[in-house]
Scaffold this motif. Sequence first.
Motif, PDB file in Angstrom:
ATOM      1  N   SER A  16      -5.252  23.447  -9.175  1.00 40.06           N
ATOM      2  CA  SER A  16      -5.595  24.852  -9.350  1.00 40.06           C
ATOM      3  C   SER A  16      -6.997  24.967  -9.913  1.00 40.06           C
ATOM      4  CB  SER A  16      -4.589  25.526 -10.290  1.00 40.06           C
ATOM      5  OG  SER A  16      -4.993  26.848 -10.581  1.00 40.06           O
ATOM      6  N   TRP A  18      -7.836  27.725 -11.602  1.00 35.29           N
ATOM      7  CA  TRP A  18      -7.777  28.664 -12.727  1.00 35.29           C
ATOM      8  C   TRP A  18      -8.227  28.022 -14.036  1.00 35.29           C
ATOM      9  CZ3 TRP A  18      -8.031  31.755  -9.284  1.00 35.29           C
ATOM     10  CH2 TRP A  18      -7.055  32.068  -8.335  1.00 35.29           C
ATOM     11  N   PRO A  19      -7.803  26.784 -14.381  1.00 39.28           N
ATOM     12  CA  PRO A  19      -8.297  26.202 -15.646  1.00 39.28           C
ATOM     13  C   PRO A  19      -9.815  26.045 -15.668  1.00 39.28           C
ATOM     14  CG  PRO A  19      -6.380  25.002 -14.835  1.00 39.28           C
ATOM     15  CD  PRO A  19      -6.810  25.924 -13.738  1.00 39.28           C
ATOM     16  N   GLY A  21     -12.035  27.952 -14.059  1.00 40.27           N
ATOM     17  CA  GLY A  21     -12.589  29.276 -14.291  1.00 40.27           C
ATOM     18  C   GLY A  21     -12.416  29.722 -15.730  1.00 40.27           C
ATOM     19  N   PHE A  22     -11.259  29.384 -16.329  1.00 42.08           N
ATOM     20  CA  PHE A  22     -11.023  29.732 -17.730  1.00 42.08           C
ATOM     21  C   PHE A  22     -12.023  29.029 -18.642  1.00 42.08           C
ATOM     22  CE2 PHE A  22      -8.902  29.122 -21.829  1.00 42.08           C
ATOM     23  CZ  PHE A  22      -8.477  30.414 -22.109  1.00 42.08           C
ATOM     24  N   PHE A  50      -9.035  34.668 -15.531  1.00 41.29           N
ATOM     25  CA  PHE A  50      -8.552  33.338 -15.182  1.00 41.29           C
ATOM     26  C   PHE A  50      -7.405  32.900 -16.088  1.00 41.29           C
ATOM     27  CE2 PHE A  50     -12.716  33.093 -13.101  1.00 41.29           C
ATOM     28  CZ  PHE A  50     -12.338  32.570 -11.870  1.00 41.29           C
ATOM     29  N   LEU A  53      -4.364  34.506 -14.487  1.00 45.44           N
ATOM     30  CA  LEU A  53      -3.987  33.813 -13.249  1.00 45.44           C
ATOM     31  C   LEU A  53      -3.404  32.439 -13.531  1.00 45.44           C
ATOM     32  CD1 LEU A  53      -7.070  34.779 -11.045  1.00 45.44           C
ATOM     33  CD2 LEU A  53      -4.743  35.678 -10.872  1.00 45.44           C
ATOM     34  N   TRP A  54      -3.961  31.760 -14.533  1.00 47.46           N
ATOM     35  CA  TRP A  54      -3.447  30.442 -14.893  1.00 47.46           C
ATOM     36  C   TRP A  54      -2.026  30.545 -15.428  1.00 47.46           C
ATOM     37  CZ3 TRP A  54      -5.944  26.872 -19.146  1.00 47.46           C
ATOM     38  CH2 TRP A  54      -5.392  25.588 -19.056  1.00 47.46           C
ATOM     39  N   ARG A  56       0.089  32.905 -14.884  1.00 51.20           N
ATOM     40  CA  ARG A  56       0.946  33.346 -13.785  1.00 51.20           C
ATOM     41  C   ARG A  56       1.320  32.183 -12.872  1.00 51.20           C
ATOM     42  NH1 ARG A  56       0.226  35.675  -8.626  1.00 51.20           N
ATOM     43  NH2 ARG A  56       1.720  37.340  -8.166  1.00 51.20           N
ATOM     44  N   ASP A  57       0.358  31.282 -12.669  1.00 53.21           N
ATOM     45  CA  ASP A  57       0.617  30.120 -11.820  1.00 53.21           C
ATOM     46  C   ASP A  57       1.590  29.151 -12.488  1.00 53.21           C
ATOM     47  OD1 ASP A  57       0.286  28.588  -9.514  1.00 53.21           O
ATOM     48  OD2 ASP A  57      -1.292  27.376 -10.424  1.00 53.21           O
TER      49      ASP A  57
END
Length: 312
Positions: A16, A18-19, A21-22, A50, A53-54, A56-57
């Motif tokens: 992913s 997301w991490p 982007g975070f 992010f 989204l993280w 949520r994933d």
Amino acid sequence: MSDTSHDTPHAPPGPSLWPIGFAIGVACLLLGLVVSWIVAAVGAALVVAFGFLWARDVTRDVRDEVPAIEPETRAVADQPSATTHAAVAAPQALPAYTRSRFLEASTLGLGAAIGAIVTLPVLGFTVLPSFTNLEEDEVDLGPLENFPEGTYVIASFLSNPSAGEVSRRTTFVRNNGLTEGGEPSFTILYSRCVHLGCPVQPNGPIDEEARKDVDGVELRPVLAQSFGCPCHGGLYDAEGNRRAGPPVRSMDRYTFSIRNGRLVLGELYAVGNVSGTGANAAISRYPWSVPGTHVDVVEAWLYPIVPSQVTG
């Protein structure tokens, strides 16, 4: 033997972004605290987006819809029906929060808590002091008759007497007379060069014999036609405008007020440029900024915000 036909192996989540982007958002947020509020706002938005989204994933399996289970039915006849046997023999398995998912969420949560415990105090001690206690105390420079019209006076004082000599400040004060509206006008220049903060000297003779001390404020008249910085050759005219050398703006000034016939210094502010002279001068005023930074035109966007008025 137990029936394991309904056990489904847990597939690890795929890669992913997301991490990543975070992490970029956190970096932008921390950098923005030093560079620009705009960068900090962008970083905060990235962290929120992010992070959501993280999370949520990670919790996708837990949020899956629970399948409906048919209620058990009993046949009216003496013998149970085949449908009843099928329902009893093959109950549908409920989705479970697997051990690997629990360990994964616990690790992330524990890591976030430890990171917050370590990071927040450090940020508090390093960042918050710059945003607190910004205002300086007002300074009473004495009666107006100590400042003859049209002449600069060097005023030296302690901005914080309890701190001693480390808080000594020097200003160049000129009484401009009255404005067109009949209000008193003073030009009060701060003595620090806006290049690197070196002490600026008046270019003209100082009348040491007329030196006086008024309630802890030392006053010395000077015939200053300009001001110069001996460190790197900065030159300013009588209004504080840059005329030569590396300074990037005009000399900083103090606000002032008149109370009971006495001149009182207010806050320090930055000046982009001064048009005109004396009481008729038009001043491009900006919030105070450290030496070496532009405060007007396009160049101002290339320099960081300055939350603290440290003018030592």
